[in-house]
Design a protein around this motif. Sequence first.
Motif, short mmCIF file in Angstrom:
data_model
loop_
_atom_site.label_atom_id
_atom_site.label_comp_id
_atom_site.label_asym_id
_atom_site.label_seq_id
_atom_site.Cartn_x
_atom_site.Cartn_y
_atom_site.Cartn_z
N GLU A 196 -16.96 -11.22 41.25
CA GLU A 196 -17.61 -9.96 41.62
C GLU A 196 -17.01 -9.38 42.90
OE1 GLU A 196 -19.78 -8.04 39.93
OE2 GLU A 196 -19.46 -9.48 38.31
N LYS A 197 -16.69 -10.26 43.86
CA LYS A 197 -16.06 -9.80 45.10
C LYS A 197 -14.69 -9.20 44.82
CE LYS A 197 -14.53 -11.47 49.60
NZ LYS A 197 -13.14 -11.80 49.71
N LYS B 33 -15.06 -5.84 43.08
CA LYS B 33 -15.45 -4.81 44.05
C LYS B 33 -14.24 -4.33 44.84
CE LYS B 33 -18.55 -4.02 47.92
NZ LYS B 33 -18.26 -4.37 49.27
N GLU C 24 -12.38 -0.57 44.85
CA GLU C 24 -12.16 0.18 46.09
C GLU C 24 -10.67 0.47 46.33
OE1 GLU C 24 -13.94 -2.34 49.02
OE2 GLU C 24 -15.99 -1.75 48.48
#
Length: 182
Positions: free
Chosen positions: A109-110, A113, A117
Amino acid sequence: KSENFIGVMTGKQISAYQSLNNAYDKAIQENRVKLRSIIASIMFCARNDLPLRGKTDQGSVFTELLHFRVSSGDTILQQHLESGAKNSLYISHQSQHEIIEALENVLREKIIKEIKEAQVFSVLADETADIAGIEHMSIGIRYLHQDQNNIFKLHEEFMGFSSLSELGGQALSKVIMKTLQD
């Protein structure tokens, strides 16, 4: 009963529901404290490319690391390992696997993300056969990530392996797309 009711309603006494809820919350907090050392040990092995298990659990890196933590003064872990129920020590192979999966989900998930971005990214794919001759594809992502100092750094992250049943271009593209969607 009416005095208990008045005590609960005026806040001078907690209800049976609140009492049970507080006990449940306390048990959760205690289990989190117990798990902290076990999870930290698994993460240490992962960061340093150390195997969790050997031919047996006796003398495995994970077991030795837990013993090291206990000998270094981790009294909570020591108490947990010595007096905890044998079916809830959280050190079995199944527990290790579940913890690794949870860590994988958090890390994935990190990474996702950061990729969202990023201004640009690319997909890296490579296929190879394992020792049994089964074809696999490794999939990675390369992207530019901007840190706190507004400096762009190139990151390359491994996203996983996928088994291949076909090697044609259309089949490979379907595997890549499915992996990216997952």
